[in-house]
Design an enzyme around this catalytic site. Structure first.
Site, PDB file in Angstrom:
ATOM      1  N   ASP A  70      -9.785  32.447   5.073  1.00  0.00           N
ATOM      2  CA  ASP A  70      -9.131  32.913   3.781  1.00  0.00           C
ATOM      3  C   ASP A  70      -7.393  32.586   3.700  1.00  0.00           C
ATOM      4  O   ASP A  70      -6.929  32.300   2.642  1.00  0.00           O
ATOM      5  CB  ASP A  70      -9.395  34.325   3.384  1.00  0.00           C
ATOM      6  CG  ASP A  70     -10.651  35.003   3.034  1.00  0.00           C
ATOM      7  OD1 ASP A  70     -11.500  33.884   2.800  1.00  0.00           O
ATOM      8  OD2 ASP A  70     -11.090  36.031   3.414  1.00  0.00           O
ATOM      9  N   LYS A 110       7.164  31.493  17.362  1.00  0.00           N
ATOM     10  CA  LYS A 110       5.752  31.208  18.059  1.00  0.00           C
ATOM     11  C   LYS A 110       6.266  30.812  19.230  1.00  0.00           C
ATOM     12  O   LYS A 110       7.266  30.149  19.658  1.00  0.00           O
ATOM     13  CB  LYS A 110       5.171  29.979  17.559  1.00  0.00           C
ATOM     14  CG  LYS A 110       4.841  30.003  15.940  1.00  0.00           C
ATOM     15  CD  LYS A 110       4.332  28.942  15.343  1.00  0.00           C
ATOM     16  CE  LYS A 110       5.363  27.626  15.140  1.00  0.00           C
ATOM     17  NZ  LYS A 110       4.783  26.532  14.472  1.00  0.00           N
ATOM     18  N   ASP A 135      -0.099  21.492  16.313  1.00  0.00           N
ATOM     19  CA  ASP A 135      -0.359  20.242  17.249  1.00  0.00           C
ATOM     20  C   ASP A 135       0.224  20.431  18.541  1.00  0.00           C
ATOM     21  O   ASP A 135       0.012  19.734  19.323  1.00  0.00           O
ATOM     22  CB  ASP A 135       0.522  19.165  16.608  1.00  0.00           C
ATOM     23  CG  ASP A 135       1.907  19.067  16.668  1.00  0.00           C
ATOM     24  OD1 ASP A 135       2.425  20.317  16.460  1.00  0.00           O
ATOM     25  OD2 ASP A 135       2.685  18.347  16.793  1.00  0.00           O
TER      26      ASP A 135
END
Lengths: 314, 314
Positions: free
Chosen positions: B30, B234, B259
């Site tokens: 979603d 991150k 990536d």
């Protein structure tokens, strides 16, 4: 009284207090390697008794070498500091990490005549490189030091004339200098990666500030897993190799005196030179004699180097 | 097809190639959390097929959130980058580590109204702090950015109005900024120590340059053993906490696409969100399928996010 270093970890070092203990130690040493701040002086104040003790060492024919990690000063600049404090020294007796780096590049690395070292550092470091005939760039050159923040990265390129990057304390550190140094090291493993020392902080004005080791941390971190730096200064062996390359002495008859376990005492221990820890500097007694002592154990401990003055009393 | 993350380490992730595999994945998601550089574009070039795939996601009523560690840009600046590339996005869909830091300070730390954050960073970071009403100092202020190298340390003092130090990418990094930040953190454990991200380097012009994480390394190193920073971006959880604080979605029905194993994939894994690794960026296939694979294992692997375009064919 001579205790092998590898036995140190298992025991508490003797705390020397009596004239007899001082005498036995003094007679066993031909070469005194002396840390400066915390041993000879605290900032602008000479440690009581130390002037007479230094004179006593000279009168007894001992070799005296001042060993300091401060990379901002040349030997000449250090001599001025000693002059101001009224302590007679010869430039040749001073061994800072700036001079040690120049000696290491010249004597140990045989740094090529046709290469230049890119410097993160102050004038004192540049002076010592010049004294050893090592070509340099960067450093205090306004070309790199005066830098307007910019996101233009095209200026940062490898340079085949650069044979080493040498990082010391640099109050003019900026992104341009870091990125130039990184670009030289990134692609060419033959470019030496050298740090004058890796001190996290340095003490001034009763507190601490960001030190040389922290200023080279961006390069060490950016190159992690690809390149490891060679660290010249205490507690690392290259500093001792450089000292011995210039001053020929028997390490078994030498004594490293300092107030810092992590730099001075580890320096002696790493080089098989006996060590004397003095109090009144950065080390607390509990770090040596407490329940959870440091793994770095000096050979001997004393309150102050100035206490050797007692040997002059009759 | 949903694989629990803790089982990932024991197996090779499926490499999705067929239309059926794409369909099953697409229907199970979603909310798409999308890394930008390497997934949506490579520098100035949009990845083939990605524009149509993004439109397909929107048409299917999926939520799309662009998640990037670049701390130099505000959401508004990012929108301009997307506009230039001809990719329609809403500012509210963009989540950079600059905005994440502001959200984290406001929503998670409840940063006090009467305190200021000392910023090592660019205008984009300042804009996002302003958007969240967080008072700030440092940053791009010429007072700290224009600095003539000096050995006068008396200006570096604790400041009771400072409640946090926040470090991002700062092309105006200098000794004054580092020493001010250090002085705020050194003596007062209540001052938050925050990094937008800890990326060693960043890619531009086909090579790498010194990144945000390397620019905060002096503070991390100088304070080692005393203070640990909270890293927002991150692969760390504060970034996900900030995203979820703004966008309410079911993590089980979300997919992090990236990536980079170390940032994007670890980010999803650390937050119990499924991950899709795309090739063509910084990761080599051997790091996933080779003999010595990375310990960071994605849930799924695909050649390119643009390949989902096949779902539009009849």
């Amino acid at each position: 009284m001579t205790v092998p270093n590898d036995a140190n970890a298992a025991r508490k070092p003797p705390f020397l207090r009596s004239r007899d203990e001082y005498k036995t130690l003094f007679d066993s040493v031909d070469t005194f390697l002396l840390d400066c701040d915390g041993v000879i002086y605290h900032g602008p104040v000479v440690v009581p008794g130390v002037k007479r003790v230094l004179q006593m060492m000279r009168d007894a024919g001992k070799k005296v070498i001042f060993v300091t990690n401060n990379a901002t000063k040349s030997r000449a600049m250090y001599k001025k500091t000693f002059d101001k404090l009224g302590i007679p020294v010869d430039e040749a007796e001073i061994f800072g990490s700036a001079y040690a780096s120049a000696v290491y590049m010249r004597e140990v690395l045989n740094f090529p005549e046709d290469k230049r070292v890119y410097v993160l550092g102050e004038k004192g470091l540049e002076d010592e490189l010049d004294a050893k005939g090592i070509k340099r760039t960067g450093g205090t050159d306004p070309e790199d030091r005066v830098f307007l923040p910019s996101m233009d990265f095209s200026a940062y390129k490898p340079d085949p004339t650069i044979g080493a990057v040498l990082c010391g304390f640099d109050s003019g550190i900026n992104y341009k200098k870091l990125c130039k140094a990184y670009s030289y090291l990134r692609d060419d493993p033959s470019v030496h990666f050298l740090l004058t020392n890796q001190d996290k902080t340095f003490p001034t004005n009763g507190t601490t500030y960001v030190g040389s080791g922290s200023l080279s941390a961006p390069l060490v971190f950016a190159l992690q897993g690809k390149r490891e730096p060679t660290v010249i200064g205490k507690p690392n062996k290259p500093m001792m190799d450089a000292i011995i390359a210039e001053h020929h002495f028997d390490p078994k008859r030498a004594l490293m005196v300092g107030d810092n376990l992590l730099t001075d005492i580890a320096f002696g221990n790493n080089s098989d030179v006996r060590t004397l820890l003095v109090m009144g500097g950065v080390t607390h007694k509990e770090e040596v004699y407490g329940e959870n002592p440091s793994e770095i154990v000096p050979t001997f401990v004393m309150e102050s180097l100035g206490d050797l003055e007692q040997l002059l009393d009759n």
